[in-house]
Design an enzyme around this catalytic site. Structure first.
Site, PDB file in Angstrom:
ATOM      1  N   HIS A 118       0.805  -1.355   0.040  1.00 21.31           N
ATOM      2  CA  HIS A 118       0.084   0.053  -0.114  1.00 21.31           C
ATOM      3  C   HIS A 118       0.928   1.274  -0.066  1.00 21.31           C
ATOM      4  CE1 HIS A 118       0.450  -0.156   4.496  1.00 21.31           C
ATOM      5  NE2 HIS A 118       0.501   1.121   4.420  1.00 21.31           N
ATOM      6  N   ASP A 148       0.164  -7.754   1.550  1.00 20.78           N
ATOM      7  CA  ASP A 148       0.581  -6.179   1.503  1.00 20.78           C
ATOM      8  C   ASP A 148       2.260  -6.016   1.763  1.00 20.78           C
ATOM      9  OD1 ASP A 148       0.138  -3.620   1.524  1.00 20.78           O
ATOM     10  OD2 ASP A 148      -0.255  -3.419   3.931  1.00 20.78           O
ATOM     11  N   ASN A 221       5.063   4.886   9.161  1.00 25.70           N
ATOM     12  CA  ASN A 221       5.536   3.765   9.705  1.00 25.70           C
ATOM     13  C   ASN A 221       5.548   2.603   8.610  1.00 25.70           C
ATOM     14  OD1 ASN A 221       5.659   4.938  12.932  1.00 25.70           O
ATOM     15  ND2 ASN A 221       7.554   3.802  12.412  1.00 25.70           N
ATOM     16  N   SER A 222       4.722   2.478   7.917  1.00 30.08           N
ATOM     17  CA  SER A 222       4.499   1.335   7.122  1.00 30.08           C
ATOM     18  C   SER A 222       5.503   1.106   6.009  1.00 30.08           C
ATOM     19  CB  SER A 222       3.297   1.590   6.135  1.00 30.08           C
ATOM     20  OG  SER A 222       1.895   1.929   6.817  1.00 30.08           O
TER      21      SER A 222
END
Length: 463
Positions: A118, A148, A221-222
């Site tokens: 994402h 993901d 942070n992803s």
């Protein structure tokens, strides 16, 4: 007097002996504690607080392997007739650039970087900035939208520092971990927390298997690193559960073992190789145990065996309760899928199960997911491929391969080859999703199906 002296001497010796024993006991206890902490497989920490754990080495190593990912998406601005009529506004043909940011982890010295799907989705340009402020253009190697995970590659002018994969199966609930990333564009941010839970499934579909922590994770942070106190990568920070959109105490990471397998597949095959047991089932609890008349309240109860799969060939049957895969105990469906997702087609796994109260085991050769056809209420289904997505102009769905349902046989010409888009208003993202929706239905309950026929028409009916 002589008698008193003797008594005093005995008392003195007794006190010395007691003091010596006391000191010896606690010295040994202290030494034992130090040895158990310094050992590789330590069982306990002397200190119960964070002050007894050294985070500095792990943090110093991790920040140099975590990068700032910037994605640019260019899209066309649609025309606005009202604005054009009143103000002469010209929208059509103009382009606008949207910039998003996230994190990534360098996993090889030659520039491979893992992040979240994402973070890079729909990006027209990717750029990564290292901890030393050097910036590189990145290209997308491959993605796994289901888990993901995305893999990027940069061509650097020198060898890059990279993270070492740890074994995420070995982490324990209560173990200290660090989350490293770039929240709110604040680079090289390190937060600490503990592992709150393992094999966490937020979808209630038995597909996900996150590591849950209470380390502070926020937007940006992803794709960043979750590391243990030895600095080993044990997860990729992916999401938070929050009513506000910011950290409220729960964060989730894709386990490193699953991440590593996905990355290796993308490097070697260009796509993710998924093996499956070939079963449909549900995890047990008290209500399910009462419903199916079994005593066990943990494990996965097999409801159906798919034809020509490893499970069928290994002799597994409907009603068996899977409680172990290789050396891993199976309590929930997420435990099962998290382990199987780290395997590939044709891998052998040892399945422990209960049948009529007797503990048994068998070896199952995993089947390639794409080779399995599922029969649901007289519809033989398969996941769509890239060609189907292009032909039907969809990015999700499940394809009808054949029809054996008497209610639908007369419509077979239209339905065969069509794409199921949703079942009971749940997106048919893959076969697992719709099998879970339909498995909760009774034999006499109907389901609402939204379908794209083979000639491109939308059709809705009750099945």
């Amino acid at each position: 007097m002589k008698k008193f002296g003797s008594l005093f001497l005995v008392s003195l010796l007794s006190g010395a002996t007691t003091l010596g024993a006391y000191k010896l006991f606690f010295d040994n206890s202290s030494t034992s504690s130090k040895l158990s902490v310094s050992g590789e497989n330590y069982a306990r920490n002397v200190s119960l607080g964070a002050e007894g754990v050294d985070f500095t080495t792990a943090a110093d190593n991790a920040i140099h392997t975590v990068v700032h990912v910037k994605n640019k998406t260019v899209y066309n601005i649609p025309s606005n007739p009202l604005m054009e009529f009143f103000y002469g506004y010209q929208g059509e043909g103009r382009q606008q650039t949207q910039v998003g940011t996230g994190s990534g982890v360098i996993i090889s010295e030659d520039g491979y970087i893992v992040t979240n799907n994402h973070v890079v989705k729909d990006a027209t340009e990717l750029e990564v900035t290292l901890n030393n402020n050097k910036t590189y253009k990145a290209k997308l190697v491959g993605t796994d939208s289901k888990m993901d995970i995305a893999l990027l590659k940069v061509d650097a002018d020198a060898k890059l520092p990279y993270a070492t994969f740890g074994n995420s199966d070995n982490i324990k609930v209560g173990e200290w971990v660090l989350a490293v990333g770039n929240p709110y564009n604040l680079t090289s941010t390190v937060t600490a927390g503990i592992v709150s839970a393992k094999a966490r499934d937020l979808s209630n579909q038995g597909i996900q298997s996150f590591i849950q922590t209470d380390a502070a994770v926020n937007p940006g942070n992803s794709g960043g690193a979750l590391v243990n106190t030895r600095g080993e990568l044990v997860g990729i920070n992916t999401m938070i559960s929050s009513p506000t959109g910011s950290y409220t105490g729960y964060s989730f990471a894709v386990p490193s073992n699953l991440t590593r397998k996905i990355v290796e597949d993308l490097m070697e095959y260009g796509n993710v190789q998924r093996g499956v047991l070939g079963i449909e089932g549900r995890e047990l609890n008290t209500a399910a145990a009462n419903e199916f008349g079994v005593k066990e309240t943990t494990g996965v109860l097999i409801g159906k065996i798919s034809k020509n799969t490893g499970a069928e060939k290994a002799g597994l049957k409907k009603g068996d309760i899977i409680n172990k895969i290789d050396d891993k105990g199976i309590i929930t469906f997420a435990d099962l899928t998290s382990y199987i997702n780290t395997k590939r087609p044709n891998d052998d796994v040892k399945v422990g199960f209960l049948r009529d109260g007797k503990l048994m085991s068998t070896t199952v050769k995993l089947t390639k997911k794409e080779l399995i056809n599922y029969d649901l209420k007289g519809l033989e289904l398969e996941d769509i491929d890239a060609a189907d997505k292009k032909n039907f102009r969809v990015n999700y769905g499940v394809k009808i391969k054949d029809i054996t349902n008497d209610e639908l046989v007369e419509y077979a010409d239209q339905l065969k080859g069509g794409i199921i888009l949703s079942v009971d208003n749940v997106k048919a993202t893959d076969i697992e999703t719709i099998t879970r929706v339909l498995s909760k239905k009774g034999e006499n309950q109907r389901s609402q199906i939204e379908l794209l026929t083979n000639n491109g028409q939308i059709l809705r009916f009750l099945l």
